[in-house]
Write an enzyme that holds these catalytic residues in place. Sequence first.
Site, short mmCIF file in Angstrom:
data_model
loop_
_atom_site.label_atom_id
_atom_site.label_comp_id
_atom_site.label_asym_id
_atom_site.label_seq_id
_atom_site.Cartn_x
_atom_site.Cartn_y
_atom_site.Cartn_z
N ASN A 209 0.85 -1.18 0.00
CA ASN A 209 0.00 0.00 0.00
C ASN A 209 0.88 1.23 0.00
O ASN A 209 2.04 1.19 0.42
CB ASN A 209 -0.93 0.01 1.22
CG ASN A 209 -2.12 -0.91 1.04
OD1 ASN A 209 -3.13 -0.53 0.47
ND2 ASN A 209 -2.00 -2.14 1.53
N HIS A 210 0.35 2.34 -0.45
CA HIS A 210 1.15 3.55 -0.56
C HIS A 210 1.61 4.05 0.82
O HIS A 210 0.92 3.86 1.83
CB HIS A 210 0.35 4.66 -1.26
CG HIS A 210 0.05 4.35 -2.69
ND1 HIS A 210 1.04 4.25 -3.66
CD2 HIS A 210 -1.12 4.12 -3.33
CE1 HIS A 210 0.48 3.97 -4.83
NE2 HIS A 210 -0.83 3.88 -4.66
N SER A 211 2.77 4.68 0.84
CA SER A 211 3.28 5.27 2.07
C SER A 211 2.29 6.30 2.60
O SER A 211 1.62 7.00 1.83
CB SER A 211 4.63 5.95 1.81
OG SER A 211 5.58 5.03 1.35
#
Length: 569
Positions: A209-211
């Site tokens: 998942n994105h930061s």
Amino acid sequence: MSFANVGSLIRNCSGTSLRYEQACLELVTNEKISFWSQSEECQGCVLLETFKLPATGAVVVQTLNPLRYAIKNDHGVICNGTYQFGEYGQYSINVTDVTTDECLPRMTAEPDAPALPILTAVVILLSMATLWYIVKGIGKRFIAGRFYARFFGREDNELGSETRVLTTEASVPRSPTRSRLRSLDIFRGIAIALMIFVNAGGGGYAIFNHSTWNGLTVADIVFPWFAFAMGESLVLSLNGRLRTSMPRCTVLYQVARRALAMAVLGIVLGSVNVSWSNVRLPGVLQRLAAMYLIVGALECAFMKTSQDITPGRSLFRDIVAGWKQWLVTIVLVVIQVCITLAVPAPGCPRGYMGPGGLHMSIEGNYLENCTAGIAGYIDRLILGESHLYQHGVFRKLYHTPLPHDPEGILGIFSGVLVVQAGAHATRIMLVYNHARARMMRWLLWALTFTMAGAALTLFTRNDGVIPINKNLWSLSYCLVTSSMAFVVQAMLYFVVDVKNKWGGRPLYYAGQNALFLYVGSELLKKHFPLTWYVAAPSHQQMLAAHSAAMLIWLAVGVVLHRKRIFITL
């Protein structure tokens, strides 16, 4: 995925039904207490009161990041601590026995190993690949002619893709038809497969998942890799057209038309189940379209239709062929950096690039309305808050009231660097005939970009001049992801095109229809069989579902290839 620190209050941990990324913490007390907590991921954030407990009880806590907490009574802080809870674990703190300022929980039930499903999935996928090559080898040895050619034969057709370059050494006689750069289609296939998997949910894992804000995960690299591959194929396409004496104005018109089609398609994808007043105007395809148009226009203006391969200039041949394009790209990047660092958003510090909300609130700063600094302010001013992405993962963690779009306006200028890096990777292939020269220069550019990006971050996550940040497409982020793309391209080129050791199926097929697979996955990702409802999902179930969605779309790519269907704008 929820980034809340604490879930609902419960009587005790025994028999508690937990979900993935959750643990149970029981507090033993004989007085009324309050529990204050904050995720360690929330940089510089004050602790928030998360629940009050009149007597002994338990609470569900998140395990995604270490948790900072404090236990208070009516007289002040009893104790505090920082602890990384394990998934599905059970813990206890006896507040009545606390004798120091720090109180760490005692484990009462072992947590699970959350990474085990990833290892299982990798083993299964490798087993499937091995089985494929065993069956292929048996078919090649024992099954005759037509049947083998139809189902297993390698087909390097030239339809639907413009990724054609010279891929052998100059001393090797070339076939009458141009060979295609198979590694580029595989690279594009890797990017689109990861993109589909990540957009499906990534198994619920943080790494997929994105930061939250600064930092880099697997999910953060797939978009720039796709943009890098787009730059590679763009130069191959334009080089072929201009070498046939097609007028540059005609080529520019074709580039602009394709960019417009991508942008319109992106807006259409963002308008599902919303009114026009809330349509998201920026987006993945819109960002690709803008960068494609800028780099395409530069190539139409400055690309050489004949390459000078004078031996005396061999060390700088690629730079000589593209210095004008790089000059304009550097100017755009400098503009982006200067605006970011020198122009403050109203009421915000100069050079601020944080998420706003609670960010650095522990130091008494008021940054609630400073989300993304000047980049966020420009987007909200020009596009309007209702036309921006509303669900950033940082908003719940930082309690940010303002939206921010990771595909905003200012990031286009720095994003051009990524596409230009891909264009230069192809430029190297066009001006150098030898595989060794190509790979050495790709690796040299990768090293240069890596060191530049690391210098901007001061080798830290949050304390550098320009941290790695996908939400802002910061310069360091573009440099680091481009360097990784150079390395991957060099490795694939060596294994696939030079040594011919791997055909890259089914990723090769997916790369030929990458845009179609992306659009299809976005339109249908909430429909069966690409997803299915599970009341209390676990990592195993989510990983299986999201991997299945990726494999289904890879199978669609195989079918399209077999049917000779290549869908492009």
